[in-house]
Every structure is written in structure tokens, then in C-alpha cells.
Design an enzyme around this catalytic site. Structure first.
Site, PDB file in Angstrom:
ATOM      1  N   ALA A 257      -4.319   3.510   2.746  1.00 52.90           N
ATOM      2  CA  ALA A 257      -3.642   2.498   1.937  1.00 52.90           C
ATOM      3  C   ALA A 257      -3.718   2.826   0.442  1.00 52.90           C
ATOM      4  CB  ALA A 257      -4.242   1.127   2.211  1.00 52.90           C
ATOM      5  N   HIS A 258      -3.053   1.986  -0.349  1.00 49.59           N
ATOM      6  CA  HIS A 258      -2.940   2.234  -1.788  1.00 49.59           C
ATOM      7  C   HIS A 258      -4.296   2.193  -2.483  1.00 49.59           C
ATOM      8  CE1 HIS A 258      -2.807  -2.153  -1.392  1.00 49.59           C
ATOM      9  NE2 HIS A 258      -3.255  -2.227  -2.632  1.00 49.59           N
ATOM     10  N   ASN A 259      -4.440   3.069  -3.470  1.00 51.60           N
ATOM     11  CA  ASN A 259      -5.626   3.179  -4.338  1.00 51.60           C
ATOM     12  C   ASN A 259      -6.866   3.714  -3.623  1.00 51.60           C
ATOM     13  OD1 ASN A 259      -3.980   2.029  -6.259  1.00 51.60           O
ATOM     14  ND2 ASN A 259      -4.979   0.031  -6.214  1.00 51.60           N
TER      15      ASN A 259
END
Length: 362
Positions: A257-259
């Protein structure tokens, strides 16, 4: 075709017998033909050599190759490492014609290194930079402002979004998607999820809510020698990039997922899911279907067995199992206790009282 002596030298193995035997493939003992190198790297596999026609085999140290009816043998101390080298020598890779296929669409601002091969119907966006020797399969799409290092291999159907930076010797299997938007949304008022997290379960007042997108501007940064499996997804970061460091290998159907930040030389099996903004250290190994919640830290050298669900920070070097994740030895004790429960309950219904070992000695 390869000579057995050349294979032995490349693998650093000990050759006994005829080194001039030519090898065109590898096979399990019962399926091996005269030009196959049979993989009989343990006694249990050698029993089936007589069912095939192999002239040569990879054997374990100390095996009697003549008694097994072979003309030659390679002896290795670490069989799976030898298998890695052998399969590399025998794998020609996907067939991608030299140069740029006439059906490919290449933006004029894209920069292609020396010897780059691009297959049919590939689409290369604006300001893309692709290093020398890279191979781009059919129907691959690469968004704007992407940089890919030397000797990359993108199998057919790979999708790379905008603002992605990838190092050398990158491999992506078919259907991998890198740089898509992350699941990042917000409600105008405090959401039921926020209230439940603060109160540990109470949503408060239930009311209609709608979601507003937080756009993904951070892109993805991937190091050297990284591999991404088929239909795996790596989301772009919101403001800072999602990062996968050098040497990490990611299996099919994994979602990053993001980050998220993943360290060096990690290994993640199929169906692993890592939620947003989690940081994972170096050399971590996650079995199939491991899940990791958002905004936590997993230290270096953590091993999580298949199906483990990691819900909180993990110190370096820990071996985890279960849901929720606990130390492996603790999970084994818990599982044993769980299996005993039906018998204990039956004893209680029958009027028996549990007696501790200390009570017996009194």
C-alpha cells in the site's frame, strides 16, 4: 546445449565421470532423458533414477554415482543454490525481438538506452528513461516521468504508472501494476472508522458519509535487483514515495500500500498484504497470506509464517506465527491448549475436576 564440465565449473561443483556429456535441460529423475541433468539431490529422489534415461545427475555428497547407473555426476553442498545457478543457465528468458516493434508507441521525449528491446503494442510515455539492455514485453505501458535502470525485464502486460523510479536488473511478471493510486480517502466530518479507532469499538452516532480522494503524488522508488510477481500491486505514495529497497523479491498477488517502506533483501510470498505507511526492515521473510496493519514498524530479520497477521510493532529478529501474531513457540503452546479444550470441557461436564501437577504431590 551445454557440456557437463562447463556446468560444473559455473556451479562450483565437483564433477565425477564424463564431463563431455551434453545437457539441454533439467528434469526430475523419473522424467529425465539422455540429454537432461537429473535432479537427484537427496537419497529419496535417487530411487527413481532407474525409471528415467539420465546419463548424468546432480547428487548429494557421498552418493555412489556408479551404483546408480550414471556416466557422470555433479556433487553439491547446497542443492537449492545449485538449482538456482542451473536454472539460470538453462533459461533463455522470454522471446522479445531486438529493437522497437513497429506497433509500439514511444513518446518523442522518451530516452532509450543502448540495446533496449520493446515488444508489440507497448506504450512508453513522456520523459521516460530506460537503461541499456532492458527488455519490454508486449502490451506493457509505462507512464510519464518514469526511470528504469539497465537490464530490466518487463514481462507482457506490466503496468507502470507515472513518477516511478526503478533500479537496475528489475524483473516484473505479467500483470504487475506499480504506481497506481493508493486507498487514501477522507470524509468531511469524523468518520465511523476514526471514532471506532479512538474508542476501541464505538462508532458513536451513525450517519451518512461520503469519501473524498486524497491524490497520490509521491510515486514509487524501487532499488536494484528487485522482482515483482504476477498481478502484484505497489501503490504510489501520497506525498513521499512508497519504497522497496535493493534485492527484495515479491511474489504474485502481493499488495504493497501507499507510503510503505520495505528494506533490503526481503522475501514476500503470495497474497501478502502490507497496509499503508508501515515500515519493514531488512531481510524480512513473510509467508503466504501474511497481513500487516498500517502505521507500524517491523524490525530487521523478522520471519512470519503463512497466514500470520501482524497487528503491532515487531522487534528485530523475531519469528512470528498466528492471528494475532505472537512468537512461534508461544503460538505452538496456544495451539496445543486449544486442541485440549474439547477434552477438558467434556471432563468438566462429567464432573471431573482438573488437578494440577503441584496438587498431586501435596
Amino acid at each position: 546445449m551445454l557440456k557437463l564440465a562447463d556446468i560444473a565449473e559455473a556451479l562450483g561443483s565437483h564433477l565425477h565421470g564424463d564431463g563431455d556429456i551434453t545437457i539441454s535441460g533439467a528434469a526430475e529423475p523419473a522424467d529425465a532423458g539422455p540429454e537432461d541433468l537429473a535432479l537427484a539431490m537427496a537419497p529419496a529422489y535417487a530411487d527413481r533414477l532407474g525409471e528415467g534415461d539420465a546419463r548424468a545427475a546432480i547428487l548429494w555428497e557421498g552418493a555412489d554415482w556408479r551404483a546408480l547407473g550414471l556416466e557422470a555426476a555433479l556433487f553439491v553442498t547446497r542443492p537449492r543454490l545449485a538449482l538456482a545457478g542451473l536454472t539460470r543457465m538453462l533459461d533463455p528468458g522470454p522471446v522479445i525481438g531486438t529493437g522497437v516493434h513497429p506497433t509500439a508507441v514511444i513518446d518523442p521525449a522518451a530516452q532509450l538506452g543502448e540495446g533496449v528491446a520493446i515488444g508489440p503494442f507497448a506504450v512508453i510515455g513522456s520523459a521516460v528513461r530506460i537503461g541499456s539492455g532492458a527488455r519490454i514485453g508486449a502490451h506493457v505501458s509505462i507512464g510519464a516521468n518514469v526511470s528504469i535502470g539497465a537490464d530490466a525485464l518487463l514481462h507482457p502486460g506490466v503496468r507502470i504508472g507515472r513518477n516511478v523510479t526503478i533500479g537496475d536488473r528489475f524483473i516484473a511478471q505479467s500483470g504487475a501494476a506499480i504506481g497506481g493510486d493508493g486507498l487514501s480517502f477522507v470524509t468531511p466530518e469524523k468518520s465511523g472508522v476514526e471514532a471506532a479507532r479512538e474508542s476501541m469499538g464505538d462508532q458513536g452516532e451513525i450517519r451518512a458519509q461520503s469519501w473524498t480522494r486524497i491524490h497520490s503524488l509521491g510515486g514509487v522508488v524501487i532499488g536494484d535487483d528487485v522482482e515483482i510477481g504476477a498481478n502484484a500491486c505497489v501503490d504510489a505514495g501520497t506525498i513521499r514515495p512508497t519504497r522497496i529497497d535493493t534485492g527484495t523479491k515479491i511474489d504474485n498477488l502481493v499488495h504493497i500500500a501507499h507510503n510503505v517502506e520495505i528494506g533490503r533483501h526481503c522475501l514476500m510470498a503470495a497474497l501478502v498484504g502490507v497496509a499503508g505507511s508501515t515500515k519493514i526492515g531488512d531481510r524480512c521473510v513473510f509467508g503466504g497470506q501474511v497481513g500487516v496493519v498500517d502505521n507500524i514498524f517491523v524490525g530487521d530479520d523478522v520471519i512470519a509464517s503463512g497466514g500470520t497477521k501482524i497487528l503491532s510493532n515487531v522487534p528485530a529478529g523475531r519469528v512470528l506465527m498466528g492471528y494475532p501474531a505472537v512468537k512461534m513457540e508461544q503460538h505452538v503452546d496456544m495451539y496445543k491448549a486449544l486442541r485440549r479444550l474439547p477434552r477438558i470441557l467434556a471432563d468438566l461436564r462429567g464432573g471431573k475436576k482438573p488437578v494440577s501437577p503441584a496438587s498431586k504431590s501435596d
